[in-house]
Design a protein around this motif. Structure first.
Motif, PDB file in Angstrom:
ATOM      1  N   ALA A 128       0.892  -1.111  -0.024  1.00  0.00           N
ATOM      2  CA  ALA A 128      -0.022  -0.099  -0.048  1.00  0.00           C
ATOM      3  C   ALA A 128       0.864   1.137   0.055  1.00  0.00           C
ATOM      4  CB  ALA A 128      -0.887   0.113   1.033  1.00  0.00           C
ATOM      5  N   TYR A 129       1.937   1.183   0.817  1.00  0.00           N
ATOM      6  CA  TYR A 129       2.975   2.283   0.894  1.00  0.00           C
ATOM      7  C   TYR A 129       3.407   2.445  -0.538  1.00  0.00           C
ATOM      8  CZ  TYR A 129       6.747   5.279   2.232  1.00  0.00           C
ATOM      9  OH  TYR A 129       7.687   6.336   2.163  1.00  0.00           O
ATOM     10  N   CYS A 130       3.837   1.552  -1.363  1.00  0.00           N
ATOM     11  CA  CYS A 130       4.707   1.693  -2.472  1.00  0.00           C
ATOM     12  C   CYS A 130       3.511   2.170  -3.756  1.00  0.00           C
ATOM     13  CB  CYS A 130       5.549   0.613  -2.717  1.00  0.00           C
ATOM     14  SG  CYS A 130       6.809   0.431  -1.743  1.00  0.00           S
ATOM     15  N   GLY A 131       2.273   1.643  -3.345  1.00  0.00           N
ATOM     16  CA  GLY A 131       1.443   1.780  -4.377  1.00  0.00           C
ATOM     17  C   GLY A 131       1.104   0.509  -5.429  1.00  0.00           C
ATOM     18  N   SER A 132       1.893  -0.307  -4.834  1.00  0.00           N
ATOM     19  CA  SER A 132       1.725  -1.596  -5.733  1.00  0.00           C
ATOM     20  C   SER A 132       0.760  -2.786  -5.138  1.00  0.00           C
ATOM     21  CB  SER A 132       3.230  -2.376  -5.841  1.00  0.00           C
ATOM     22  OG  SER A 132       3.453  -2.856  -4.333  1.00  0.00           O
ATOM     23  N   ASN A 133       0.319  -3.818  -6.242  1.00  0.00           N
ATOM     24  CA  ASN A 133      -0.643  -4.676  -5.779  1.00  0.00           C
ATOM     25  C   ASN A 133       0.154  -5.631  -4.735  1.00  0.00           C
ATOM     26  OD1 ASN A 133      -2.428  -3.417  -7.585  1.00  0.00           O
ATOM     27  ND2 ASN A 133      -2.029  -4.576  -9.320  1.00  0.00           N
ATOM     28  N   GLN A 134       1.321  -5.634  -5.190  1.00  0.00           N
ATOM     29  CA  GLN A 134       1.883  -6.921  -4.312  1.00  0.00           C
ATOM     30  C   GLN A 134       3.249  -6.477  -3.732  1.00  0.00           C
ATOM     31  OE1 GLN A 134       0.951 -10.196  -3.673  1.00  0.00           O
ATOM     32  NE2 GLN A 134      -0.843 -10.183  -4.879  1.00  0.00           N
ATOM     33  N   ALA A 135       3.247  -6.879  -2.450  1.00  0.00           N
ATOM     34  CA  ALA A 135       4.720  -6.829  -1.941  1.00  0.00           C
ATOM     35  C   ALA A 135       5.024  -8.461  -1.383  1.00  0.00           C
ATOM     36  CB  ALA A 135       4.864  -5.927  -0.923  1.00  0.00           C
ATOM     37  N   ILE A 136       6.085  -9.033  -1.592  1.00  0.00           N
ATOM     38  CA  ILE A 136       6.417 -10.298  -1.174  1.00  0.00           C
ATOM     39  C   ILE A 136       7.764 -10.099  -0.409  1.00  0.00           C
ATOM     40  CG2 ILE A 136       7.086 -12.523  -1.899  1.00  0.00           C
ATOM     41  CD1 ILE A 136       5.765 -10.680  -4.634  1.00  0.00           C
ATOM     42  N   GLY A 137       7.743 -10.538   0.890  1.00  0.00           N
ATOM     43  CA  GLY A 137       8.612 -10.311   2.076  1.00  0.00           C
ATOM     44  C   GLY A 137       9.654 -11.362   1.841  1.00  0.00           C
ATOM     45  N   VAL A 138      10.898 -11.223   1.484  1.00  0.00           N
ATOM     46  CA  VAL A 138      12.092 -12.160   1.131  1.00  0.00           C
ATOM     47  C   VAL A 138      13.241 -11.757   2.362  1.00  0.00           C
ATOM     48  CG1 VAL A 138      11.311 -12.439  -1.107  1.00  0.00           C
ATOM     49  CG2 VAL A 138      12.973 -10.756  -0.635  1.00  0.00           C
ATOM     50  N   SER A 139      14.373 -12.679   2.110  1.00  0.00           N
ATOM     51  CA  SER A 139      15.128 -12.764   3.196  1.00  0.00           C
ATOM     52  C   SER A 139      16.095 -11.449   3.223  1.00  0.00           C
ATOM     53  CB  SER A 139      16.285 -14.019   2.826  1.00  0.00           C
ATOM     54  OG  SER A 139      16.278 -14.204   1.638  1.00  0.00           O
ATOM     55  N   LYS A 150      19.633   0.893   6.026  1.00  0.00           N
ATOM     56  CA  LYS A 150      18.510   1.521   4.896  1.00  0.00           C
ATOM     57  C   LYS A 150      17.584   2.592   5.435  1.00  0.00           C
ATOM     58  CE  LYS A 150      20.195  -1.408   1.713  1.00  0.00           C
ATOM     59  NZ  LYS A 150      21.436  -0.796   1.026  1.00  0.00           N
ATOM     60  N   ASN A 151      16.976   3.306   4.883  1.00  0.00           N
ATOM     61  CA  ASN A 151      16.043   4.231   5.304  1.00  0.00           C
ATOM     62  C   ASN A 151      14.925   3.670   6.033  1.00  0.00           C
ATOM     63  OD1 ASN A 151      17.855   5.966   3.727  1.00  0.00           O
ATOM     64  ND2 ASN A 151      16.039   7.352   3.215  1.00  0.00           N
ATOM     65  N   LEU A 152      14.505   2.326   5.498  1.00  0.00           N
ATOM     66  CA  LEU A 152      13.826   1.538   6.161  1.00  0.00           C
ATOM     67  C   LEU A 152      14.578   0.305   6.477  1.00  0.00           C
ATOM     68  CD1 LEU A 152      11.067   0.848   7.342  1.00  0.00           C
ATOM     69  CD2 LEU A 152      10.453   0.042   5.022  1.00  0.00           C
ATOM     70  N   GLY A 153      15.145   0.141   7.587  1.00  0.00           N
ATOM     71  CA  GLY A 153      16.141  -0.598   8.184  1.00  0.00           C
ATOM     72  C   GLY A 153      15.458  -1.689   9.109  1.00  0.00           C
ATOM     73  N   ALA A 154      15.878  -3.118   9.190  1.00  0.00           N
ATOM     74  CA  ALA A 154      15.413  -4.118   9.968  1.00  0.00           C
ATOM     75  C   ALA A 154      16.518  -4.143  11.009  1.00  0.00           C
ATOM     76  CB  ALA A 154      15.089  -5.341   9.388  1.00  0.00           C
ATOM     77  N   LEU A 155      16.235  -4.953  11.935  1.00  0.00           N
ATOM     78  CA  LEU A 155      17.140  -5.160  12.823  1.00  0.00           C
ATOM     79  C   LEU A 155      18.140  -6.498  12.402  1.00  0.00           C
ATOM     80  CD1 LEU A 155      15.554  -3.375  14.270  1.00  0.00           C
ATOM     81  CD2 LEU A 155      16.193  -4.198  16.272  1.00  0.00           C
ATOM     82  N   GLY A 156      18.329  -6.878  11.223  1.00  0.00           N
ATOM     83  CA  GLY A 156      18.949  -7.907  10.789  1.00  0.00           C
ATOM     84  C   GLY A 156      18.699  -7.830   9.167  1.00  0.00           C
ATOM     85  N   ASP A 157      18.707  -8.918   8.570  1.00  0.00           N
ATOM     86  CA  ASP A 157      18.697  -9.007   7.001  1.00  0.00           C
ATOM     87  C   ASP A 157      17.132  -9.244   6.787  1.00  0.00           C
ATOM     88  OD1 ASP A 157      20.999  -8.734   5.482  1.00  0.00           O
ATOM     89  OD2 ASP A 157      21.820 -10.688   6.250  1.00  0.00           O
ATOM     90  N   ALA A 158      16.627  -8.531   5.673  1.00  0.00           N
ATOM     91  CA  ALA A 158      15.348  -8.585   5.209  1.00  0.00           C
ATOM     92  C   ALA A 158      15.429  -7.910   3.920  1.00  0.00           C
ATOM     93  CB  ALA A 158      14.382  -7.877   6.444  1.00  0.00           C
ATOM     94  N   GLY A 159      14.247  -8.219   3.014  1.00  0.00           N
ATOM     95  CA  GLY A 159      14.049  -7.721   1.868  1.00  0.00           C
ATOM     96  C   GLY A 159      12.598  -7.816   1.239  1.00  0.00           C
ATOM     97  N   ALA A 160      12.285  -7.425   0.151  1.00  0.00           N
ATOM     98  CA  ALA A 160      10.977  -7.517  -0.385  1.00  0.00           C
ATOM     99  C   ALA A 160      11.112  -7.218  -1.798  1.00  0.00           C
ATOM    100  CB  ALA A 160       9.995  -6.548   0.245  1.00  0.00           C
ATOM    101  N   VAL A 161       9.864  -7.775  -2.476  1.00  0.00           N
ATOM    102  CA  VAL A 161       9.764  -7.382  -3.839  1.00  0.00           C
ATOM    103  C   VAL A 161       8.473  -7.077  -3.991  1.00  0.00           C
ATOM    104  CG1 VAL A 161       9.257  -8.568  -6.259  1.00  0.00           C
ATOM    105  CG2 VAL A 161      11.185  -9.623  -4.847  1.00  0.00           C
ATOM    106  N   THR A 162       8.298  -5.668  -4.869  1.00  0.00           N
ATOM    107  CA  THR A 162       7.147  -5.291  -5.341  1.00  0.00           C
ATOM    108  C   THR A 162       6.546  -5.408  -6.520  1.00  0.00           C
ATOM    109  OG1 THR A 162       7.960  -3.087  -5.465  1.00  0.00           O
ATOM    110  CG2 THR A 162       7.193  -3.705  -3.281  1.00  0.00           C
ATOM    111  N   THR A 163       5.552  -5.741  -7.070  1.00  0.00           N
ATOM    112  CA  THR A 163       5.076  -5.932  -8.500  1.00  0.00           C
ATOM    113  C   THR A 163       3.476  -5.677  -8.477  1.00  0.00           C
ATOM    114  OG1 THR A 163       5.128  -7.468 -10.401  1.00  0.00           O
ATOM    115  CG2 THR A 163       4.897  -8.468  -8.312  1.00  0.00           C
TER     116      THR A 163
END
Length: 366
Positions: free
Chosen positions: A46-57, A190-203
């Motif tokens: 919702a923040y990015c304006g995309s239909n999908q965000a998939i949380g990854v490592s 990162k500007n939005l940083g976890a307390l470890g590794d994390a990532g996401a794909v938006t599409t």
């Protein structure tokens, strides 16, 4: 000493909320791909304006899964060329190579540090199938020109938005919602940083999203039902919960970063220091504030001797790395100049006014 980046101070603001989320996590008894991940995915999409965000490592895996997803769908084939800025962090290039694709190095614009559209045009061949637009240091690429090229030449447009959380154009389109898919890193700095590794794909591509959701979890469509040869690239449940807390402050934190950058840009006056280009809009979230200085080592030592930590992003160009030996002979003068002269000054949403003033004073006196 003024730290380059005080992560403890950044995260201390959220400590009580982190503790609350951690308790909820413990009480849930669901520790992998639970409600925390799905809630963050919904909110980040919702923040990015995309239909999908998939949380990854992590961010590298986010890029890999995008490329692997398009290979699974037959949209890309092994050996296809992907145009990538030559001055990016090496992870962008590793993702292309580890997917069985071929990186083609494109020179950046010396002022914005982002991939140069005119240079893209020069590198297009019949084998070119995608452009990886890296919003380096937090500034959007020239997306209007790049989108036009992708439509004209029928190319995939993939964003590496690892450093650009929240950057938006004049039409309020955010990083992560310009191309066919985008990769984000939530590494702690990162500007939005976890307390470890994390990532996401938006599409906005539902078919790609389905494939990536399968690939991140062993290729499964449901428990013990494997549709594909996948990976274990899941977003950690507790990191998702922490990210969801911090997401609420991302825009205000980006505003604070821009305020520091504007101070630097308005008040640093030294012919030995070349400031970055910024048009004053929300298209830059200043993950990093990068200047060019000819005698970099002396400049960094001078700052350190006067109580200021600086950093280098990045000291060695990717095509000069031992890991990319086959590209060592490439001549990329703009990229090489940036990597030879770049210095990152401290910038964060928790910097004090006196720290910013001190840095400006020191740079001007250099």
């Amino acid at each position: 000493m003024i730290k380059f980046l005080d992560l403890h101070k950044i995260n201390a603001r959220f400590e009580s909320q982190f503790q609350e989320q951690f308790q909820q996590f413990l009480d849930s008894g669901h520790y992998v791909l639970g409600n925390g991940v799905s809630q963050f995915e919904t909110n980040f999409a919702a923040y990015c304006g995309s239909n999908q965000a998939i949380g990854v490592s992590n961010g590298l895996d986010a890029l890999l899964l995008i490329f692997k997803g398009y290979l699974e769908l037959g949209v890309l084939q092994k050996g296809d060329e992907v145009l990538v800025p030559a001055n990016t962090y090496i992870a962008s290039i590793i993702a292309i190579i580890n997917s069985g694709l071929k990186p083609v190095f494109v020179e950046p614009n010396i002022s914005t540090f982002n991939i140069e559209p005119l240079a893209i045009k020069e590198q297009l061949t019949p084998k070119t199938k995608a452009i990886l637009a890296v919003h380096l240091y937090g500034q959007l690429c020239n997306m209007e020109a790049i989108i036009y090229m992708c439509k004209t030449h029928n190319l995939l447009l993939i964003e590496d938005a690892a450093q650009a959380h929240g950057a938006q154009d004049d039409n309020d389109v955010r990083a992560g919602n310009f191309g066919d898919a985008a990769a984000f890193s939530f590494y702690p700095s990162k500007n939005l940083g976890a307390l470890g590794d994390a990532g996401a794909v938006t599409t906005n591509n539902e078919e790609l999203a389905t494939v990536i959701k399968q690939l991140r979890n062993y290729g499964t469509s449901s428990k013990y039902v494997n549709e594909r040869v996948g990976f274990n690239n899941r977003l950690d449940e507790i990191q998702a919960r922490f990210l969801d807390v911090k997401l609420q402050s991302l825009d205000s934190d980006n505003d604070k970063r821009r305020a520091v950058a504007k101070q630097y840009l308005q008040h640093i006056e030294n012919k030995k220091v070349t400031l970055p280009y910024y048009n004053g809009t929300k298209n830059h979230v200043f993950h990093l504030f990068v200047v060019l200085v000819q005698n970099r080592d002396a400049f960094i030592k001078y700052l350190k001797d006067n109580g200021v930590e600086a950093a280098i992003h990045y000291p060695v160009a990717p095509h000069h790395q031992n890991a990319l030996k086959k590209y060592n002979t490439l001549s990329l003068p703009i990229t090489e100049k940036i990597h030879r002269n770049c210095v990152s000054l401290p910038i964060s949403p928790v910097m004090e006014a006196f720290e910013v003033e001190r840095i400006i004073s020191l740079v001007n006196a250099y």
